[in-house]
Scaffold this motif. Structure first.
Motif, PDB file in Angstrom:
ATOM      1  N   LYS A  66      -1.024  -2.155  -9.668  1.00  0.00           N
ATOM      2  CA  LYS A  66      -0.607  -3.503  -9.264  1.00  0.00           C
ATOM      3  C   LYS A  66      -0.272  -3.568  -7.779  1.00  0.00           C
ATOM      4  N   TYR A  67       0.276  -2.485  -7.220  1.00  0.00           N
ATOM      5  CA  TYR A  67       0.601  -2.473  -5.792  1.00  0.00           C
ATOM      6  C   TYR A  67      -0.659  -2.439  -4.933  1.00  0.00           C
ATOM      7  N   GLY A 103     -10.014   5.592  -8.535  1.00  0.00           N
ATOM      8  CA  GLY A 103      -9.443   6.717  -9.281  1.00  0.00           C
ATOM      9  C   GLY A 103      -8.690   6.258 -10.520  1.00  0.00           C
ATOM     10  N   ILE A 104      -7.986   5.161 -10.409  1.00  0.00           N
ATOM     11  CA  ILE A 104      -7.264   4.621 -11.565  1.00  0.00           C
ATOM     12  C   ILE A 104      -8.248   4.130 -12.620  1.00  0.00           C
ATOM     13  N   ALA A 148       3.639   7.780 -11.186  1.00  0.00           N
ATOM     14  CA  ALA A 148       3.078   6.992 -12.291  1.00  0.00           C
ATOM     15  C   ALA A 148       1.787   6.322 -11.807  1.00  0.00           C
ATOM     16  N   PRO A 149       0.652   7.031 -11.892  1.00  0.00           N
ATOM     17  CA  PRO A 149      -0.591   6.506 -11.316  1.00  0.00           C
ATOM     18  C   PRO A 149      -1.046   5.169 -11.909  1.00  0.00           C
ATOM     19  N   LEU A 187       0.837  -1.205   0.000  1.00  0.00           N
ATOM     20  CA  LEU A 187       0.000   0.000   0.000  1.00  0.00           C
ATOM     21  C   LEU A 187       0.869   1.250   0.000  1.00  0.00           C
ATOM     22  N   LEU A 188       1.901   1.266   0.822  1.00  0.00           N
ATOM     23  CA  LEU A 188       2.787   2.439   0.872  1.00  0.00           C
ATOM     24  C   LEU A 188       3.529   2.632  -0.442  1.00  0.00           C
ATOM     25  N   ILE A 189       4.008   1.544  -1.031  1.00  0.00           N
ATOM     26  CA  ILE A 189       4.671   1.645  -2.337  1.00  0.00           C
ATOM     27  C   ILE A 189       3.681   2.181  -3.376  1.00  0.00           C
TER      28      ILE A 189
END
Length: 179
Positions: free
Chosen positions: A104-105, A129-130, A98-99, A88-90
């Motif tokens: 994938k993260y 949002g993505i 790079a939204p 989640l943090l990554i």
């Protein structure tokens, strides 16, 4: 430092503290207990993760990324409960640069599991949002509904409302195009 070494060092310090108490060295025993507890706490809460979260709250992305980069192999350095939070943090850091690649993260963090509902809601809101950026309204609506359901304390209520408003604007833009 690997987790098993932290456990060994923590219990050794606690054992040493008991020995110091037995021999009458109370101040050193108290100090050894405090140090042993700190070492044992770092087993459950990785210091790099804590510092990365702190810098994320301060909106200092390069420093947060620097502390997350110190975790070279998260499967060995973190306990299994923290794997989802690491991804989640990554994903949050990647979403600034790079939204589309951060998707994938977020999906991996959801698949690995997280214990706090507001973090699940945050990941699903980011995925919504993505999906909106990809013009996939059905998927965005699904993620928004799941995020609203997961946000039991209403911490992300304003962001969810804004996302729904943006989705309504997206519908109006599409109607104007087809006329």
């Amino acid at each position: 430092m690997p987790n098993y070494i932290r456990l060994i060092a923590g219990f050794a310090l606690l054992g040493g503290a008991v020995a110091l108490f037995i021999f009458g060295y109370w101040p050193w025993g108290i100090l050894a207990i405090l140090l042993g507890l700190i070492v044992l706490v770092t087993y459950f809460f990785n210091e790099n993760m804590l510092l990365a979260q702190w810098f994320l709250r301060k909106d200092n992305m390069p420093k947060a990324k620097q502390f997350l980069d110190r975790i070279t192999n998260y499967e060995k350095q973190l306990i299994s409960v923290q794997h989802g939070y690491y991804n989640l943090l990554i994903g949050l850091i990647e979403s600034r640069t790079a939204p589309m690649q951060s998707e994938k993260y977020f999906k991996k963090s959801l698949s690995l599991g997280m214990q706090m509902d507001h973090n699940i809601a945050l990941a699903k809101l980011s995925l919504a949002g993505i999906a909106m950026a990809k013009r996939n309204k059905r998927e965005a609506t699904m993620y928004l509904a799941e995020a609203k359901k997961a946000d039991k304390n209403k911490l992300l209520a304003d962001q969810i409302k804004q996302m729904k408003d943006q989705m309504g604007m997206m519908d109006k833009q599409q109607q104007v195009r087809y006329r």
